[in-house]
Design a protein around this motif. Structure first.
Motif, PDB file in Angstrom:
ATOM      1  N   ARG A  28       0.834  -1.202   0.000  1.00 24.10           N
ATOM      2  CA  ARG A  28       0.000   0.000   0.000  1.00 24.10           C
ATOM      3  C   ARG A  28       0.875   1.261   0.000  1.00 24.10           C
ATOM      4  NH1 ARG A  28      -3.382  -2.604  -1.910  1.00 24.10           N
ATOM      5  NH2 ARG A  28      -5.223  -3.491  -0.883  1.00 24.10           N
ATOM      6  N   PRO A  35      -6.123  -1.843  -6.846  1.00 24.72           N
ATOM      7  CA  PRO A  35      -6.183  -1.360  -5.463  1.00 24.72           C
ATOM      8  C   PRO A  35      -7.569  -0.812  -5.158  1.00 24.72           C
ATOM      9  CG  PRO A  35      -4.196  -0.559  -6.549  1.00 24.72           C
ATOM     10  CD  PRO A  35      -5.035  -1.200  -7.615  1.00 24.72           C
ATOM     11  N   GLN A  90       2.226   1.653  -3.512  1.00 26.15           N
ATOM     12  CA  GLN A  90       1.205   2.139  -4.432  1.00 26.15           C
ATOM     13  C   GLN A  90       0.940   3.626  -4.242  1.00 26.15           C
ATOM     14  OE1 GLN A  90      -1.738  -0.768  -3.291  1.00 26.15           O
ATOM     15  NE2 GLN A  90      -1.443  -1.975  -5.150  1.00 26.15           N
ATOM     16  N   GLY A 127       0.245  -1.818 -12.476  1.00 23.18           N
ATOM     17  CA  GLY A 127       0.946  -1.912 -11.212  1.00 23.18           C
ATOM     18  C   GLY A 127       2.437  -2.006 -11.459  1.00 23.18           C
TER      19      GLY A 127
END
Length: 375
Positions: free
Chosen positions: A24, A344, A27, A356
């Motif tokens: 996370r 996500p 990202q 990604g």
């Protein structure tokens, strides 16, 4: 610009919980350096479903760099210490005490880098009674009581995904972001601890309160809600099951009159309130099922839509890709092949990701990182 660009995260991690937390952060723009053993994160070997990569590993390690080092050797310890001196966040999910014994206690790291946010993730926390207890997802589901309230009557069952691992990763991610916000005010880092058991125990609040102060925790109810009725799965003529969720008396009356075609059902004393319907659930469910089993699923869903009654089709994993709400990103696995993965769940609507980051090979960036950090 992504919100965490410029931040450096060092993750001594494996399996699911810690890698989800660092994913996370990656990202959101952080640079994540994943520390692996020579044989790699154990999750690399779980399966080969993602074009040769493990499904777990491909999901949880997009956009990270991989460095191989052994922090128990002088050379490996020196490199890890050099990285942590310049890092913003340190995430680790090795056994409690393992890094401390190797010279990486929080006190030593705070002296090295006072702004460092450290997050330790474990099965049961660092307390002396449980620190050495192995805490894998299914075992924590069992010990926390999650399994006892899941499954069907007489047949408790595990949650079908690694829910305790996932919950711990999500909790750790939120805790790290809070600590970074606090650091922006105080200038000081933090030492955080998250356990799979602690996360699962909090999720068990409602059953716990019922067990401690009420009439006992809800028993496994299968595809039924333990305290709302009708709320569960009902058969249709074409073999599909449709879950319906009635939340108030207005919806109950509309269900009876507009969907089931039996307005009188709503007026029966046995079904006059949610409490009454829960007490008489078995008879109620049989009456509803006798009607829905004569309808095709599309007709049933159309009537539910028109009556503004919430429902859900009982889908399988293969049905996900056909769902109108399903979004994907394209990721390159460690062999360079493109695979499509679920996107996500939280996105900037002005910048929805279509791809990604690539999944690293074991130690793919080791030499470059050694040169960069001079160790």
């Amino acid at each position: 610009m992504k919100p965490l660009e410029g931040l450096v995260v060092v993750a001594v991690e494996q399996a699911v919980a810690a890698p989800l937390c660092s994913l996370r952060l990656a990202q959101a723009g952080a640079r994540v350096i994943k520390v692996e053993r020579a044989e790699g994160d154990l999750a690399r070997g779980y399966d080969d479903a993602a074009g040769g990569d493990s499904s777990y590993f491909a999901w949880l390690n997009q956009g990270k760099e991989s460095v191989v080092l052994d922090f128990k050797t002088p050379e490996g310890a020196a490199l890890l210490r050099a990285m942590l001196a310049r890092a913003d966040v340190f995430i680790q999910n090795f056994a409690p005490g393992a890094l401390d014994r190797a010279g990486f206690s929080y006190e030593e790291l705070a002296e090295l880098n006072p702004r460092l946010v450290r997050c330790d993730i474990s099965g049961y926390g660092s307390g002396p009674e449980t620190a050495q207890k192995r805490g894998y997802d299914l075992l924590v589901q069992a010990e926390s009581g999650l399994i006892a309230v899941s499954g069907s009557p007489g047949a408790p069952g595990r949650i079908g995904v690694s829910v305790c691992d996932i919950g711990a990763g999500m909790t750790a991610h939120a805790a790290v972001l809070e600590a970074l916000l606090a650091r922006g005010i105080t200038g000081r880092g933090a030492h955080l601890e998250v356990s799979l058991f602690g996360v699962a125990a909090e999720w068990m609040t409602v059953p716990f309160v019922h067990a401690e102060y009420g009439k006992g925790a809800p028993r496994p109810a299968g595809l039924k809600h333990p305290s709302i009725a009708p709320y569960g799965a009902f058969p249709t003529a074409d073999g599909r099951e449709i879950l319906i969720a009635v939340q108030n008396e207005r919806e109950w009356q509309r269900l009876c009159s507009d969907v089931l075609g039996d307005a009188g059902l709503a007026g029966r004393e046995a079904y006059a309130s949610n409490i009454a319907r829960v007490e008489n659930r078995e008879a109620l469910d049989q009456e509803i099922a006798a009607i829905t089993s004569r309808m095709e699923s599309d007709r049933f869903c159309g009537l539910l839509d028109a009556a503004r009654i919430a429902y859900g089709r009982l889908n399988g994993a293969a049905d996900l890709s056909d769902h109108a709400a399903f979004r994907t990103v394209i990721v390159r696995n460690s062999g360079g092949s493109e695979i499509s993965l679920p996107a996500p769940p939280a996105v900037d609507l002005a910048d929805i990701p279509r791809t990604g980051g690539p999944v690293p090979k074991v130690g793919q960036q080791t030499e470059a990182i050694r040169r960069e950090f001079g160790a």
